[in-house]
Design a protein around this motif. Structure first.
Motif, PDB file in Angstrom:
ATOM      1  N   LEU A  82       0.873  -1.181   0.000  1.00  0.00           N
ATOM      2  CA  LEU A  82       0.000   0.000   0.000  1.00  0.00           C
ATOM      3  C   LEU A  82       0.901   1.220   0.000  1.00  0.00           C
ATOM      4  CD1 LEU A  82      -2.697   1.473   0.134  1.00  0.00           C
ATOM      5  CD2 LEU A  82      -2.591   1.298   2.631  1.00  0.00           C
ATOM      6  N   TYR A  83       0.900   1.934  -1.110  1.00  0.00           N
ATOM      7  CA  TYR A  83       1.692   3.154  -1.179  1.00  0.00           C
ATOM      8  C   TYR A  83       1.088   4.193  -0.242  1.00  0.00           C
ATOM      9  CZ  TYR A  83       4.767   1.474  -4.740  1.00  0.00           C
ATOM     10  OH  TYR A  83       5.741   0.771  -5.388  1.00  0.00           O
ATOM     11  N   PRO A  84       1.943   5.008   0.356  1.00  0.00           N
ATOM     12  CA  PRO A  84       1.438   5.988   1.328  1.00  0.00           C
ATOM     13  C   PRO A  84       0.614   7.089   0.672  1.00  0.00           C
ATOM     14  CG  PRO A  84       3.818   6.196   1.056  1.00  0.00           C
ATOM     15  CD  PRO A  84       3.407   5.001   0.266  1.00  0.00           C
ATOM     16  N   MET A  85      -0.230   7.675   1.468  1.00  0.00           N
ATOM     17  CA  MET A  85      -1.046   8.801   1.006  1.00  0.00           C
ATOM     18  C   MET A  85      -0.152  10.004   0.740  1.00  0.00           C
ATOM     19  SD  MET A  85      -4.226   9.311   0.476  1.00  0.00           S
ATOM     20  CE  MET A  85      -4.801  10.769  -0.386  1.00  0.00           C
ATOM     21  N   THR A 122      -5.492   8.132   5.566  1.00  0.00           N
ATOM     22  CA  THR A 122      -4.293   7.288   5.599  1.00  0.00           C
ATOM     23  C   THR A 122      -4.620   5.814   5.362  1.00  0.00           C
ATOM     24  OG1 THR A 122      -3.586   8.795   7.334  1.00  0.00           O
ATOM     25  CG2 THR A 122      -2.272   6.817   7.007  1.00  0.00           C
ATOM     26  N   PHE A 123      -5.611   5.329   6.107  1.00  0.00           N
ATOM     27  CA  PHE A 123      -5.915   3.892   6.054  1.00  0.00           C
ATOM     28  C   PHE A 123      -6.947   3.562   4.981  1.00  0.00           C
ATOM     29  CE2 PHE A 123      -5.319   3.927  10.973  1.00  0.00           C
ATOM     30  CZ  PHE A 123      -3.957   4.097  10.816  1.00  0.00           C
ATOM     31  N   GLU A 124      -7.724   4.530   4.577  1.00  0.00           N
ATOM     32  CA  GLU A 124      -8.895   4.193   3.751  1.00  0.00           C
ATOM     33  C   GLU A 124      -8.894   4.803   2.357  1.00  0.00           C
ATOM     34  OE1 GLU A 124     -12.612   4.450   5.832  1.00  0.00           O
ATOM     35  OE2 GLU A 124     -12.045   2.703   7.009  1.00  0.00           O
ATOM     36  N   GLU A 125      -8.105   5.843   2.143  1.00  0.00           N
ATOM     37  CA  GLU A 125      -8.133   6.422   0.790  1.00  0.00           C
ATOM     38  C   GLU A 125      -7.169   5.632  -0.090  1.00  0.00           C
ATOM     39  OE1 GLU A 125      -8.228  10.698   0.569  1.00  0.00           O
ATOM     40  OE2 GLU A 125      -8.084  10.608  -1.616  1.00  0.00           O
ATOM     41  N   ILE A 126      -7.519   4.367  -0.272  1.00  0.00           N
ATOM     42  CA  ILE A 126      -6.590   3.410  -0.872  1.00  0.00           C
ATOM     43  C   ILE A 126      -6.628   3.428  -2.393  1.00  0.00           C
ATOM     44  CG2 ILE A 126      -6.481   1.889   1.116  1.00  0.00           C
ATOM     45  CD1 ILE A 126      -8.730   0.258  -0.130  1.00  0.00           C
ATOM     46  N   HIS A 127      -7.547   4.189  -2.966  1.00  0.00           N
ATOM     47  CA  HIS A 127      -7.560   4.262  -4.428  1.00  0.00           C
ATOM     48  C   HIS A 127      -6.243   4.812  -4.958  1.00  0.00           C
ATOM     49  CE1 HIS A 127      -7.834   8.629  -4.724  1.00  0.00           C
ATOM     50  NE2 HIS A 127      -8.604   8.583  -3.659  1.00  0.00           N
ATOM     51  N   ARG A 128      -5.470   5.491  -4.107  1.00  0.00           N
ATOM     52  CA  ARG A 128      -4.155   5.990  -4.529  1.00  0.00           C
ATOM     53  C   ARG A 128      -3.303   4.867  -5.109  1.00  0.00           C
ATOM     54  NH1 ARG A 128      -3.994   6.122   1.471  1.00  0.00           N
ATOM     55  NH2 ARG A 128      -2.380   4.710   2.242  1.00  0.00           N
ATOM     56  N   ASN A 158     -23.265 -12.578  -2.327  1.00  0.00           N
ATOM     57  CA  ASN A 158     -22.657 -13.469  -3.320  1.00  0.00           C
ATOM     58  C   ASN A 158     -21.782 -12.685  -4.306  1.00  0.00           C
ATOM     59  OD1 ASN A 158     -22.373 -16.202  -3.862  1.00  0.00           O
ATOM     60  ND2 ASN A 158     -23.687 -16.060  -5.691  1.00  0.00           N
ATOM     61  N   ARG A 159     -21.103 -11.702  -3.785  1.00  0.00           N
ATOM     62  CA  ARG A 159     -20.252 -10.822  -4.581  1.00  0.00           C
ATOM     63  C   ARG A 159     -19.046 -10.416  -3.734  1.00  0.00           C
ATOM     64  NH1 ARG A 159     -20.633  -9.674  -9.976  1.00  0.00           N
ATOM     65  NH2 ARG A 159     -22.230 -11.208 -10.420  1.00  0.00           N
ATOM     66  N   PHE A 160     -18.012  -9.983  -4.407  1.00  0.00           N
ATOM     67  CA  PHE A 160     -16.907  -9.358  -3.678  1.00  0.00           C
ATOM     68  C   PHE A 160     -17.259  -7.898  -3.403  1.00  0.00           C
ATOM     69  CE2 PHE A 160     -14.715 -12.933  -5.640  1.00  0.00           C
ATOM     70  CZ  PHE A 160     -13.945 -13.389  -4.577  1.00  0.00           C
ATOM     71  N   VAL A 161     -16.883  -7.439  -2.243  1.00  0.00           N
ATOM     72  CA  VAL A 161     -17.170  -6.053  -1.858  1.00  0.00           C
ATOM     73  C   VAL A 161     -15.893  -5.415  -1.315  1.00  0.00           C
ATOM     74  CG1 VAL A 161     -19.616  -6.430  -1.346  1.00  0.00           C
ATOM     75  CG2 VAL A 161     -17.909  -6.815   0.463  1.00  0.00           C
ATOM     76  N   MET A 162     -15.870  -4.103  -1.286  1.00  0.00           N
ATOM     77  CA  MET A 162     -14.732  -3.394  -0.697  1.00  0.00           C
ATOM     78  C   MET A 162     -15.287  -2.452   0.368  1.00  0.00           C
ATOM     79  SD  MET A 162     -11.239  -2.532  -1.861  1.00  0.00           S
ATOM     80  CE  MET A 162     -11.424  -2.136  -3.578  1.00  0.00           C
ATOM     81  N   LEU A 163     -15.032  -2.815   1.605  1.00  0.00           N
ATOM     82  CA  LEU A 163     -15.646  -2.109   2.728  1.00  0.00           C
ATOM     83  C   LEU A 163     -14.712  -1.045   3.285  1.00  0.00           C
ATOM     84  CD1 LEU A 163     -17.101  -5.243   4.566  1.00  0.00           C
ATOM     85  CD2 LEU A 163     -18.193  -3.796   2.835  1.00  0.00           C
ATOM     86  N   GLY A 164     -15.308   0.011   3.781  1.00  0.00           N
ATOM     87  CA  GLY A 164     -14.536   0.985   4.544  1.00  0.00           C
ATOM     88  C   GLY A 164     -13.463   1.682   3.746  1.00  0.00           C
ATOM     89  N   GLU A 218     -16.757  12.031   1.559  1.00  0.00           N
ATOM     90  CA  GLU A 218     -17.379  10.795   2.020  1.00  0.00           C
ATOM     91  C   GLU A 218     -16.267  10.006   2.686  1.00  0.00           C
ATOM     92  OE1 GLU A 218     -20.537  10.008   1.618  1.00  0.00           O
ATOM     93  OE2 GLU A 218     -21.189  11.317  -0.009  1.00  0.00           O
ATOM     94  N   ASN A 219     -16.489   9.503   3.862  1.00  0.00           N
ATOM     95  CA  ASN A 219     -15.455   8.718   4.544  1.00  0.00           C
ATOM     96  C   ASN A 219     -15.990   7.359   4.938  1.00  0.00           C
ATOM     97  OD1 ASN A 219     -14.256  11.577   6.459  1.00  0.00           O
ATOM     98  ND2 ASN A 219     -13.598  10.858   4.458  1.00  0.00           N
ATOM     99  N   ASN A 220     -15.112   6.378   4.873  1.00  0.00           N
ATOM    100  CA  ASN A 220     -15.461   5.042   5.366  1.00  0.00           C
ATOM    101  C   ASN A 220     -16.739   4.522   4.724  1.00  0.00           C
ATOM    102  OD1 ASN A 220     -14.885   2.813   7.137  1.00  0.00           O
ATOM    103  ND2 ASN A 220     -16.590   3.470   8.421  1.00  0.00           N
ATOM    104  N   VAL A 221     -16.814   4.629   3.413  1.00  0.00           N
ATOM    105  CA  VAL A 221     -17.995   4.117   2.724  1.00  0.00           C
ATOM    106  C   VAL A 221     -17.714   2.711   2.194  1.00  0.00           C
ATOM    107  CG1 VAL A 221     -18.730   6.434   2.057  1.00  0.00           C
ATOM    108  CG2 VAL A 221     -17.349   5.067   0.465  1.00  0.00           C
TER     109      VAL A 221
END
Lengths: 762, 762
Positions: free
Chosen positions: A406-409, A424-430, A477-483, A491-494
């Motif tokens: 996980l590259y840093p923010m 830091t922990f959740e804006e992982i789209h980076r 019955n699907r993959f999800v990406m939480l938080g 929007e945070n922690n969606v």
């Protein structure tokens, strides 16, 4: 919004000194050369509002993190851009009165940044409290030809007196960071020395032990001849070395101080060789002289402008705006040093720690791809490759394993510098942007070999992260990406941010493709990478394929739009136009919970995905999503308007596109967000470039071929830009009634104009 | 978990001094009297690990908030419980050697807290570096009979020497808060004076300007007679006043220092009268003497215990545990002063700012209802009534209007003290707890008149908040509540937390009922309230009814359970038993994002709602929800186990109920969470009381009538408690084979035992 700067095609001009605007001007008129730079502070003392700031690229300090409530995983330290030793100071005392513009009557004040040559000039007449009046003209630059050299020509003419005068010329390392968390000073003295005419100070940063050696040497002329002094005192204080010169200022005669500076860091020299090297740089600079140094510097700028200039006919404000953006980007990052990156404030301020955000990949990379040699963009990618181990460690702190990265923010050296859990922990789209940049670079340059050399390892680390970060929901019955927090930080922690889910599965597929490609083109290197990363090809790729096949993407059938996240339709769906003036900007007027539960969007989110993966969507899908989301978007990030220019251009919304362009191009010149005094918004400046080239110019690359679908905003007569593309330089000029394309260098090339092939030849 | 304290029915006993446990013992052995208190620090100097802490109720300091990233709406200041002037010090130097247990050989160390009488004793023999050996016995209490008085009897006997000795007796206001955000001292000196035998220091808090006057006066006997001194020096330093006494310690003869303290605050006295009043309190205390003061104090404790004691036969650890909980609660809050509340650490530490959390309403109120006169619980409600204006201001900061009230997450004076957006702005269910407490109080006491006097105004403010906080979702055709944090703080910013939605609509309905009731019982007061609050009865109540009718409550049909929030079933549904030892406690081992996306629950959330509104749910519904949620609950809040004791008891899960009870009752005695050194978990202690009375005892109030559905844990022979109920005192003794109930005072009363009516008469 403030509009006190004069419009000019090549110059930024401030006439008259308004102390309230001084910190804004200090940011806007900043100069740098990729290695160092500084705000447009005055050389003389100034007791008014000022943020004195000098910066040396790559030199940082890990300030102890400050948080209200500690959460596991927060970094203990936060790498701060360091306010570095100050070499510009020329303090003047005339008959025991300091020359201090806050205490003089100031006339004819004029500050000019010549963007064509990277020269900061200032002139004024100042009347001291006792009526003595001086005229001052100063010029300053940080040499683009030699990144360790700076020079000042400071000319002072007494208009109505002759008097005993003291000049203090020095280097001062006793500087503070405005945003130090615990009011600590970050520099310690290592060494200082001063002789008549020269002073050198070596300071080291606490904890990181960077050494920076800053030297100054001066030459003074009086009325064109070498000046004579009554006395020269050596002055040595803690972290400070200089000369104090006593002389007579003679009425009507111009005294000129040439102050040469050398700034060397232990990033580029052995620590014990710094002082000697500094002295050598000084000696050479003085020998060459101000004018010749400036010529070298201006020559580099001329060359840079050849590649990256955009001309606009018919709109001087727009012309000045785009050049200012290009100027700042170019002096922030030259691409010569793969350890460096593009700090959000460049050399214009110290706000925000760290130097590297996802801005680099998502916004800056296309600019450097289009305007500089290939290695510049490549170095930006290699920078992340070199941080891969740290990204794996960073993911480890959050519980990920087996090579997940996980590259840093925010980072300076690869370590995470940010400490808000929702970011830091959740804006992982980076992480996705870093993967996409590899694709984007190869798509543009055709440099497939990059995958085997560096790219694939990074992609494996990122794909492993996604694979572990995604959850199987039995219920759905699907993959999800939480938080997660998507690009829209309002929007945070969606759960199931559409953009993040989309770029995650895209990364998995691209990594599968890359494995395949490297397997064919360079099987031995693939074997090496598999061994090095302990990659379990069968099981890992099997899971990736499963995720790709069964990912959940929120979608509204009724409206035919992708949903920003699960539950988005629970919100009250208002439009920005429903907001009152008192509500804007919402990030200053509303509490955070109110922002979060509102539908309002900070910056492109679903639309960011549509922008990146445009080829997946038909025009009506793009329109439906744009028409749904844009009216809810407050564009309170400097990164927002450019994506909207590009999509609006594609959709034929010409007026809207032009409006968005205005927001981005003069953001700092007009202090649009009331925060330019902290520094300029460097990374979003690349978005301005994209707005023209990818937006108005409609530039895309498909199957290795350049396409343009251009139009000219009604307000302009024409605009033109050059592009570096696969060894060629192409010039494109677009006007209301014609598109001219020209191949300036390189082999013939087929491009597409409005979908029709055109063969470019010299 | 540490088990170094001896089990005893009435005493807490530490034998042997283990320096590693000293800070834990300082917390556990703390003494107080509702007005002041202090940790069980040593009177003599101690250079080992210690947290010196004295506290005065209601005196706080608004420390400047520290956050990483500022968000709109954060309070600028954070009210800190203040470490107050220290009056316990008795420093002893024998032949130039300090008596410091960290530097002596210590034998026969014994620290005892007699909970029956609120007396802290300590005894030990100490050998000084030069071999001199002394025996010391100290006793200390904070008078429950006079909240401004404290007293120490400190006896020292030289066992093998006669030597010149110095005693330093003082008051010291130069104290620091361990958790000061910017290492600031919060006290300034106002006045100090010392004469032979007495010293008084008045200090004021910065910013809040509370004055606290702390005095000490001493009497010293030697071998039973008034001691003679070689010399007495007056010592005055900044914020410090005392006497230094030189005398001879004579081998085998007991020297006894009686040190009397008076602690007065400007909350109870005019500032300019403080010193005189303090001197008077001292004079009276000295005149009365240690033994008589202690008798008064012990008499109050005896009376308190009469009302609130719980006896357990057959399990000394459990007996000690429950008494320790009751003891701490009782000395923290006496209910005499409606400006005070129950701080999370009471007088045992300074961690956490503010004094009031939702713990007071949700956990502590039932304890005070059951064990103290009605006015004690009533004062807790009036406290919130007095903060109503501030709660309206607080809601205003978050954009609410028209009288909507949001009570703070943490407060001292009604202002918000907390600064984490996901808690401060979003953990709004606290507002529901404050409404529910009004209902709970009236249900228990029958004091309907409270509604007209105070309750209705608070309910209106809270209902208005809910009404504005709820969003209409056109897409769902339901009302929704977006962006909240429920009682389970391991979920942040979720939509439609079932508990919050449930307590919100409950509040709206209860407010409608209250309007109706006050309208009937006291129409003129209702008119007054409507006018005062500018209540638009028709439109506001219409919207409330709509919300009640159309609220969305997440629910899983398949499992027949309420869903903690929207999307809960997207999670991977694991059980706590699936976690490894290395994963626990997850709040120390996992990063926050991992906690958030996991299914693991910090404390009762859906089950908290089922506990509060038990009568709405049939036993099988309760069972399905308990069986679904409890296995996912990590109980990492001290507030969690008690709710589970109560529900498990109801469901007949006797073993589970007893396990949960153990977690709550000896939490601090056994340092279960490894954090007792910071102070004791005062508010959760009320949960321990509820565990027995509402859990094992199965006590509920329905239609104004007490019901008991008791059982006896297999580990116990019997247990008994008294309840204050509507002017009666009822004693209940439950053993394996019988339930004895007895009316001790008051009119005859019908109660229900296992559903059958029993008439209680004297």
């Amino acid at each position: 919004m403030k509009q006190y700067l004069k419009h000019h095609e090549w110059h930024i001009i401030e006439e008259g000194l308004d102390p309230h605007y001084n910190k804004i001007s200090e940011s806007v008129f900043s100069i740098g050369n990729g290695r160092m730079g500084q705000r447009a502070n005055f050389e003389e003392e100034y007791s008014g509002e000022t943020l004195r700031g000098s910066y040396v690229a790559g030199v940082y300090y890990p300030d102890k993190t400050r948080v209200g409530w500690w959460k596991n995983g927060y970094p203990e330290y936060f790498a701060k851009v360091l306010n570095a030793p100050n070499w510009i100071g020329i303090h003047i005392t005339i008959d025991n009165q300091k020359l201090d513009l806050a205490k003089c009557k100031v006339e004819d004040f004029r500050r000019v940044l010549d963007m064509k040559t990277g020269l900061l000039s200032r002139s004024f007449a100042a009347t001291l409290p006792d009526g003595k009046k001086v005229k001052v003209e100063s010029k300053r630059f940080c040499s683009m030809a030699n990144g360790e050299v700076g020079a000042i020509r400071y000319a002072i003419t007494p208009l109505n007196f002759t008097a005993k005068t003291t000049l203090s010329l020095y280097v001062d390392a006793d500087v503070v960071n405005k945003d130090s968390n615990y009011d600590e000073k970050f520099w310690e003295e290592v060494n200082k020395e001063a002789t008549e005419g020269r002073a050198i100070v070596t300071a080291q940063t606490k904890k990181t032990f960077f050494h920076v050696t800053t030297g100054m040497q001066y030459v003074i002329t009086n009325d064109g001849k070498k000046a004579t002094f009554d006395r020269v005192n050596i002055e040595l204080r803690e972290k400070y070395a200089g000369n104090v010169i006593q002389l007579d200022l003679q009425e009507g005669k111009e005294l000129v101080v040439y102050k040469y500076a050398a700034v060397l860091s232990s990033e580029n020299h052995a620590k014990d060789a710094l002082v000697t090297a500094c002295a050598k740089v000084l000696t050479e600079a003085v020998a060459k002289g101000f004018d010749a140094l400036f010529e070298d510097h201006a020559r580099v700028w001329a060359h840079k402008w050849d590649g990256c200039d955009i001309t606009i006919e018919g709109d001087i404000a727009a012309q000045q705006g785009i050049r200012f953006n290009i100027f700042q980007l170019t002096q922030t990052y030259t691409g010569e040093d793969e350890r460096l990156n593009i700090g959000p404030k460049g050399f214009t301020g110290e706000k925000y720690g760290g130097s590297t955000y996802w801005d680099t990949e998502a916004y800056c990379l296309p600019f450097f791809l289009g305007t500089a040699e290939e290695k510049v963009a490549r170095n930006l990618l290699v920078y992340r490759y070199k941080h891969l181990e740290r990204a794996i460690e960073n993911a480890g702190k959050l519980g990920f394993k087996d090579g997940a990265a996980l590259y840093p923010m925010v980072t300076m050296n690869g370590e995470e510098c940010h400490n808000e859990w929702e970011i830091t922990f959740e804006e992982i789209h980076r992480n996705g942007a870093i993967a996409f940049a590899i694709f984007d670079y190869i798509r543009y340059t055709g440099d497939d070999a990059y995958l085997a050399e560096f790219g694939l390892e990074v992609l494996l680390g990122i794909s492993r992260f996604w694979s572990q970060r995604i959850t199987w929901s039995s219920d759905r019955n699907r993959f999800v990406m939480l938080g997660v927090t998507g690009p829209n930080e309002y929007e945070n922690n969606v759960n199931n941010n559409w953009y993040t889910n989309t770029i995650a599965t895209w990364t998995l597929q691209y990594t599968l493709d890359a494995l395949n490609l490297v397997g064919k083109s360079n099987p031995s290197r693939l074997a090496e990478i598999i061994a090095k990363t302990n990659f379990k090809e069968t099981t890992e790729t099997h899971r990736w394929r499963e995720i790709i096949a069964k990912m959940h993407y929120p979608h509204d059938e009724k409206r035919g739009v992708y949903l920003q996240q699960d539950g988005f339709l629970d919100k009250e769906l208002l439009r920005v136009s429903d907001l009152g003036k008192d509500d804007r900007p919402i990030n200053q007027k509303w509490s955070w919970d109110r922002i979060l539960r509102s539908c309002f969007i900070k910056q492109a989110d679903v639309l960011q995905g549509i922008f990146l993966f445009e080829e997946r969507y038909d025009i009506e899908t793009i329109r439906r999503n744009f028409d749904f989301y844009e009216p809810m978007t407050v564009h309170e990030s400097s990164l927002s308007p450019c994506v909207h220019v590009i999509l609006a251009s594609k959709l034929g919304y010409k007026e809207r596109a032009y409006e968005f362009y205005l927001r981005t191009s003069r953001l700092d010149l007009d202090d649009y967000n009331n925060d330019t005094e902290d520094g300029c918004h460097i990374t979003s400046m690349a978005g301005t470039w994209m707005s023209i080239v990818k937006g108005f110019g409609g530039m895309t690359v498909k199957d290795g071929t350049l396409h343009f679908n251009p139009f000219t905003p009604d307000q302009w007569k024409s605009y033109s830009f050059r592009l570096e593309f696969r060894g060629r330089v192409i010039k494109v000029k677009i006007s209301t009634d014609a598109v001219e394309t020209e191949l300036e260098t390189g082999e013939p090339l087929e491009i597409f104009l409005h979908g029709k092939p055109v063969l470019l030849k010299k």
